[in-house]
Design a protein around this motif. Structure first.
Motif, PDB file in Angstrom:
ATOM      1  N   SER A  67       0.875  -1.270   0.061  1.00  0.00           N
ATOM      2  CA  SER A  67       0.010   0.061  -0.050  1.00  0.00           C
ATOM      3  C   SER A  67       1.005   1.377  -0.138  1.00  0.00           C
ATOM      4  N   THR A  68       0.326   2.406  -0.086  1.00  0.00           N
ATOM      5  CA  THR A  68       1.159   3.819  -0.245  1.00  0.00           C
ATOM      6  C   THR A  68       1.963   3.860   1.004  1.00  0.00           C
ATOM      7  N   ILE A  69       1.426   3.646   2.154  1.00  0.00           N
ATOM      8  CA  ILE A  69       1.893   3.713   3.603  1.00  0.00           C
ATOM      9  C   ILE A  69       2.915   2.691   3.762  1.00  0.00           C
ATOM     10  N   PRO A  90      -6.490  -0.450  10.521  1.00  0.00           N
ATOM     11  CA  PRO A  90      -7.154  -0.114  11.699  1.00  0.00           C
ATOM     12  C   PRO A  90      -8.452   0.490  10.985  1.00  0.00           C
ATOM     13  N   ALA A  91      -9.676  -0.078  11.479  1.00  0.00           N
ATOM     14  CA  ALA A  91     -11.005   0.801  10.950  1.00  0.00           C
ATOM     15  C   ALA A  91     -10.883   2.188  11.137  1.00  0.00           C
ATOM     16  N   GLY A  92     -11.440   3.075  10.296  1.00  0.00           N
ATOM     17  CA  GLY A  92     -11.504   4.563  10.504  1.00  0.00           C
ATOM     18  C   GLY A  92     -10.054   5.174  10.044  1.00  0.00           C
ATOM     19  N   THR A  93      -9.039   4.253   9.668  1.00  0.00           N
ATOM     20  CA  THR A  93      -8.003   4.830   8.949  1.00  0.00           C
ATOM     21  C   THR A  93      -8.128   5.803   7.810  1.00  0.00           C
ATOM     22  N   TYR A  94      -7.749   7.064   7.581  1.00  0.00           N
ATOM     23  CA  TYR A  94      -7.943   7.791   6.361  1.00  0.00           C
ATOM     24  C   TYR A  94      -6.750   7.282   5.434  1.00  0.00           C
ATOM     25  N   VAL A  95      -7.444   7.054   4.279  1.00  0.00           N
ATOM     26  CA  VAL A  95      -6.478   6.473   3.292  1.00  0.00           C
ATOM     27  C   VAL A  95      -5.797   7.627   2.329  1.00  0.00           C
ATOM     28  N   GLY A 129      -2.216  -8.664 -20.720  1.00  0.00           N
ATOM     29  CA  GLY A 129      -1.187  -9.593 -20.937  1.00  0.00           C
ATOM     30  C   GLY A 129      -0.476  -9.728 -19.718  1.00  0.00           C
ATOM     31  N   LEU A 130      -0.956  -9.823 -18.512  1.00  0.00           N
ATOM     32  CA  LEU A 130      -0.470 -10.007 -17.300  1.00  0.00           C
ATOM     33  C   LEU A 130      -1.015 -11.388 -16.652  1.00  0.00           C
ATOM     34  N   HIS A 131      -0.412 -11.576 -15.662  1.00  0.00           N
ATOM     35  CA  HIS A 131      -1.053 -12.949 -14.926  1.00  0.00           C
ATOM     36  C   HIS A 131      -2.009 -12.372 -13.939  1.00  0.00           C
ATOM     37  N   GLU A 132      -3.046 -13.118 -13.611  1.00  0.00           N
ATOM     38  CA  GLU A 132      -3.959 -12.615 -12.657  1.00  0.00           C
ATOM     39  C   GLU A 132      -3.297 -12.175 -11.247  1.00  0.00           C
ATOM     40  N   SER A 133      -2.532 -13.044 -10.782  1.00  0.00           N
ATOM     41  CA  SER A 133      -1.867 -12.454  -9.540  1.00  0.00           C
ATOM     42  C   SER A 133      -1.144 -11.225  -9.574  1.00  0.00           C
ATOM     43  N   THR A 134      -0.719 -11.047 -10.864  1.00  0.00           N
ATOM     44  CA  THR A 134      -0.024  -9.418 -10.933  1.00  0.00           C
ATOM     45  C   THR A 134      -1.202  -8.439 -10.653  1.00  0.00           C
ATOM     46  N   VAL A 135      -2.277  -8.677 -11.358  1.00  0.00           N
ATOM     47  CA  VAL A 135      -3.419  -7.490 -11.272  1.00  0.00           C
ATOM     48  C   VAL A 135      -3.783  -7.611  -9.777  1.00  0.00           C
ATOM     49  N   SER A 136      -4.148  -9.087  -9.357  1.00  0.00           N
ATOM     50  CA  SER A 136      -4.571  -8.869  -7.781  1.00  0.00           C
ATOM     51  C   SER A 136      -3.411  -8.018  -6.791  1.00  0.00           C
ATOM     52  N   ARG A 137      -2.338  -8.223  -7.279  1.00  0.00           N
ATOM     53  CA  ARG A 137      -1.426  -7.378  -6.198  1.00  0.00           C
ATOM     54  C   ARG A 137      -1.304  -5.895  -6.798  1.00  0.00           C
ATOM     55  N   ALA A 138      -1.674  -5.591  -7.918  1.00  0.00           N
ATOM     56  CA  ALA A 138      -1.647  -4.165  -8.252  1.00  0.00           C
ATOM     57  C   ALA A 138      -2.893  -3.520  -7.665  1.00  0.00           C
ATOM     58  N   ILE A 139      -3.953  -4.078  -7.314  1.00  0.00           N
ATOM     59  CA  ILE A 139      -5.001  -3.323  -6.879  1.00  0.00           C
ATOM     60  C   ILE A 139      -5.314  -3.625  -5.201  1.00  0.00           C
ATOM     61  N   ALA A 140      -4.335  -4.601  -4.890  1.00  0.00           N
ATOM     62  CA  ALA A 140      -4.524  -4.782  -3.235  1.00  0.00           C
ATOM     63  C   ALA A 140      -4.426  -3.671  -2.451  1.00  0.00           C
ATOM     64  N   ARG A 141      -5.395  -3.155  -1.644  1.00  0.00           N
ATOM     65  CA  ARG A 141      -5.070  -1.960  -0.692  1.00  0.00           C
ATOM     66  C   ARG A 141      -4.716  -0.680  -1.295  1.00  0.00           C
ATOM     67  N   LYS A 142      -5.276  -0.689  -2.449  1.00  0.00           N
ATOM     68  CA  LYS A 142      -4.826   0.817  -3.319  1.00  0.00           C
ATOM     69  C   LYS A 142      -6.294   1.263  -3.431  1.00  0.00           C
ATOM     70  N   ILE A 200     -12.323   5.869  -3.617  1.00  0.00           N
ATOM     71  CA  ILE A 200     -12.861   4.207  -3.480  1.00  0.00           C
ATOM     72  C   ILE A 200     -11.610   3.407  -3.676  1.00  0.00           C
ATOM     73  N   PRO A 201     -11.753   1.693  -3.270  1.00  0.00           N
ATOM     74  CA  PRO A 201     -10.744   1.217  -3.433  1.00  0.00           C
ATOM     75  C   PRO A 201     -10.730   0.593  -4.907  1.00  0.00           C
ATOM     76  N   LEU A 202      -9.765   0.038  -5.500  1.00  0.00           N
ATOM     77  CA  LEU A 202      -9.602  -0.331  -6.970  1.00  0.00           C
ATOM     78  C   LEU A 202     -10.536  -1.554  -7.054  1.00  0.00           C
ATOM     79  N   ARG A 203     -10.699  -2.289  -5.935  1.00  0.00           N
ATOM     80  CA  ARG A 203     -11.416  -3.728  -5.945  1.00  0.00           C
ATOM     81  C   ARG A 203     -12.958  -3.396  -6.445  1.00  0.00           C
ATOM     82  N   ASP A 204     -13.487  -1.988  -6.016  1.00  0.00           N
ATOM     83  CA  ASP A 204     -14.851  -1.688  -6.281  1.00  0.00           C
ATOM     84  C   ASP A 204     -15.125  -1.781  -7.827  1.00  0.00           C
ATOM     85  N   PHE A 205     -13.920  -1.700  -8.672  1.00  0.00           N
ATOM     86  CA  PHE A 205     -14.325  -1.492 -10.112  1.00  0.00           C
ATOM     87  C   PHE A 205     -14.668  -3.072 -10.528  1.00  0.00           C
TER      88      PHE A 205
END
Length: 478
Positions: free
Chosen positions: A29-31, A269-274, A376-389, A398-403
Motif C-alpha cells: 500500500s502507499t503507507i 485499523p478501521a477508520g484510518t484515512y487512506v 497481458g499480465l498474470h491474474e496474481s499481478t493484477v490482484s497485487r496491483a489493486i490490493a489495498r490501493k 474508493i478502493p480499486l477492487r470496487d471496479f
C-alpha cells in the motif's frame, strides 16, 4: 530404452532478485511503500530523497493512448515520481477516455475517506466470487475460506468441513480437496495451507523450476523442515546427500518466504484515512488518469558516492557497487510498480466508464482474469496491483477492487454485475410500500420483468449482503 540427449528450446520465467523485489513493491500500500523507501534510504548511502524541483519521471512520462501504450522516457533518470498536481495543469497529458455528454470539469473531489479494514476473508471471498466456480463449488469454497485463520492456514480437517456442508451440499473429501487446491492459488501466495511445510511449498511452486535452491528447498519443506533446528545444516546435508553450499542456499531461500501469508491483510485499523494511489478526473468530456501526488516518494542516487567508486579501495569499491546495484533495482522496481498500476487503472476506466458516470447500477461484470488477459499480465499481478490501493474519483475515494464484479447474463443478451443487481434491489426496497414490503420472490419477479433473471435465493443472498432485513421485518404500520 537408452538415455539420450535431445536439444530443444523453451521459454521460462526466471524469478530474479529484481523481479522478486518488483513483485513485493507492487503489492504494498502507499503507507507501506513509504516505510519501505524510508528504510532503504536510511540503510543505503547511495540513496537520498530528491530535492523539490528535481527532474524525474513526472517530467519525462506521457501516457499517450487508450491501448495502454506508455512512453517510458525515464531511462537515464534516477528519480521515480509520476503525479498530478493540485490544479491538474501538467504539460504532459494523462491517458484520456472520451465519455458521453456531461458537464466539463468543475467537479469537486470528495475528501479521502476513512477506510475500513479489509480482512483476509474479505479478500479471499472477493477472489472466489470473481473466479469461474460452479454454485456447488462456491458453497464449498465459502466453507473452506471460513475455516482459514488470520495467519492464512486451514486448521480444520477436510472431512469435518464436508460434514458441515450437509445436507445442502453432499461433498466427498476429494471434491473439497479440489476446491481447496484452487483457493491455494489465490493471493496471498501460500494461503489455505494446512501446515508450514505446505505453505512454503505453495510459495516455492511459484518460482521458476530452475531457480537456485528451489528443488532442495522443496525437499526440505516436504520432510526435514521440522527437524532442521535439531539436525542443523550438516545433518541436512547428510539427509539429502547434498553439499553444504547447496543446503545453505536452500535454507536461505526458505527463510525469504512468508510463514504467515494471511497477516498481509486486515492490519489496517478501521477508520484510518487512506491516501489515494491514483486520481481519475474528468476534463472537457474526457476521463483522465494519473498517479496521485506523493503516491511514489521521490528518491535519487547520490552522485557523489557513485563517483567515489572510481577512487575507493577494493573493499570499499565492492561495497559501494553492491549498494549502487541495490539502489538501481529499487528505482526500476518503483518505476515498474507505477507503470503496472497505471496500466491497470487505465483498463478499469475503459471498462467501467459507466460506473464512474452513473454509479453502481452501471457497473459491468469484470474479473481479474479479463483484465489480466487484456493487459497481458498474470491474474496474481493484477490482484497485487489493486490490493489495498485506492483511487480518487468524482464519486469519492474508493478502493480499486470496487471496479470489479461478478455478473449474470440478462435476457437481452447482455450481462449485469452483482453490484448493479444489489443496487437495483436496494432501490426497489427504498421505493416499496412499508405496509407491504416486497418479498424476495417479488423482488426476483420484478428484476426478471426488467430483463435480469435472478433466482429468489440469489436475491436473498444479495439482500443479506446489503444488510436489508427480510420482508416480514420491514413491515411498518401507520
Amino acid at each position: 530404452m537408452k538415455p539420450r540427449l535431445s536439444p530443444g528450446l523453451h521459454q521460462q520465467l526466471i524469478l530474479t532478485p529484481q523481479l522478486r523485489q518488483a513483485i513485493r513493491l507492487l503489492q504494498l500500500s502507499t503507507i507501506e511503500l513509504e516505510a519501505e523507501i524510508a528504510e532503504a534510504v536510511a540503510s543505503n548511502p547511495l540513496l537520498d530523497w530528491a530535492e523539490a524541483g528535481e527532474a524525474g519521471p513526472a517530467d519525462a512520462h506521457e501516457v499517450r493512448d487508450a491501448d495502454g501504450a506508455h512512453d517510458a522516457a525515464t531511462q537515464g533518470h534516477e528519480h521515480v515520481d509520476e503525479r498530478v498536481d493540485e490544479h491538474w495543469d501538467r504539460e504532459s497529458e494523462p491517458w484520456q477516455e472520451r465519455i458521453g455528454p456531461a458537464s466539463d470539469g468543475g467537479e469537486d473531489f470528495a475528501g479521502d475517506r476513512a477506510a475500513s479494514a479489509e480482512t483476509l476473508r474479505d479478500h479471499l471471498l472477493w477472489q472466489l466470487h470473481l473466479g469461474h466456480f460452479s454454485q456447488r463449488d462456491l458453497g464449498i469454497g465459502v466453507a473452506l475460506i471460513d475455516a482459514i485463520d488470520d495467519d492464512g492456514y486451514l486448521r480444520e480437517e477436510l472431512d469435518a468441513i464436508a460434514d458441515g456442508l450437509k445436507p445442502e451440499i453432499d461433498a466427498e473429501h476429494d471434491e473439497v480437496l479440489q476446491v481447496l487446491h484452487r483457493i491455494q492459488q489465490f493471493d496471498p501466495v501460500g494461503v489455505g495451507a494446512r501446515d508450514l511445510g505446505e505453505c512454503l511449498r505453495l510459495q516455492l511452486r511459484t518460482l521458476a523450476e530452475d531457480s537456485p535452491g528451489r528443488d532442495l528447498a522443496m525437499a526440505v519443506a516436504a520432510g526435514a523442515l521440522a527437524r532442521l533446528p535439531k539436525i542443523g545444516i550438516d545433518g541436512l546435508c547428510r539427509e539429502l546427500d547434498c553439499k553444504r553450499a547447496e543446503a545453505e542456499e536452500a535454507v536461505h531461500l526458505l527463510r525469504s518466504l512468508d510463514p504467515r501469508p494471511g497477516t498481509q491483510h486486515g492490519d489496517l485499523p478501521a477508520g484510518t484515512y487512506v491516501t489515494p494511489d491514483c486520481v481519475i478526473w474528468r476534463q472537457q468530456g474526457l476521463w483522465r488518469v494519473a498517479l496521485a501526488a506523493g503516491a511514489t516518494p521521490r528518491i535519487t542516487i547520490q552522485r557523489d558516492y557513485e563517483q567515489m567508486i572510481r577512487h575507493a579501495g577494493a573493499a570499499d569499491a565492492e561495497y559501494l557497487r553492491g549498494r549502487l546495484q541495490e539502489a538501481r533495482w529499487l528505482l526500476k522496481g518503483l518505476e515498474s510498480r507505477a507503470d503496472t498500476l497505471l496500466r491497470v487503472v487505465r483498463c478499469l476506466v475503459r471498462e467501467q466508464a459507466g460506473f464512474l458516470e452513473f454509479g453502481d447500477q452501471a457497473l459491468h461484470p469484470l474479473t481479474l482474469r479479463s483484465v489480466a488477459a487484456e493487459l497481458g499480465l498474470h491474474e496474481s499481478t493484477v490482484s497485487r496491483a489493486i490490493a489495498r490501493k485506492y483511487v480518487r474519483t468524482p464519486r469519492g475515494t474508493i478502493p480499486l477492487r470496487d471496479f470489479f464484479a461478478s455478473g449474470i447474463e440478462t435476457e437481452g443478451g447482455g450481462s449485469a454485475s452483482s453490484t448493479a443487481i444489489q443496487d437495483m434491489i436496494r432501490k426497489l426496497v427504498e421505493a416499496e410500500d412499508p405496509r407491504k414490503p416486497l418479498s424476495d420472490a417479488r423482488l426476483a419477479d420484478t428484476l426478471k420483468s426488467g430483463g435480469v433473471p435472478v433466482a429468489r435465493r440469489t436475491v436473498a443472498k444479495y439482500r443479506e449482503a446489503l444488510q436489508i432485513p427480510a420482508s416480514h421485518e420491514r413491515v411498518r404500520i401507520g
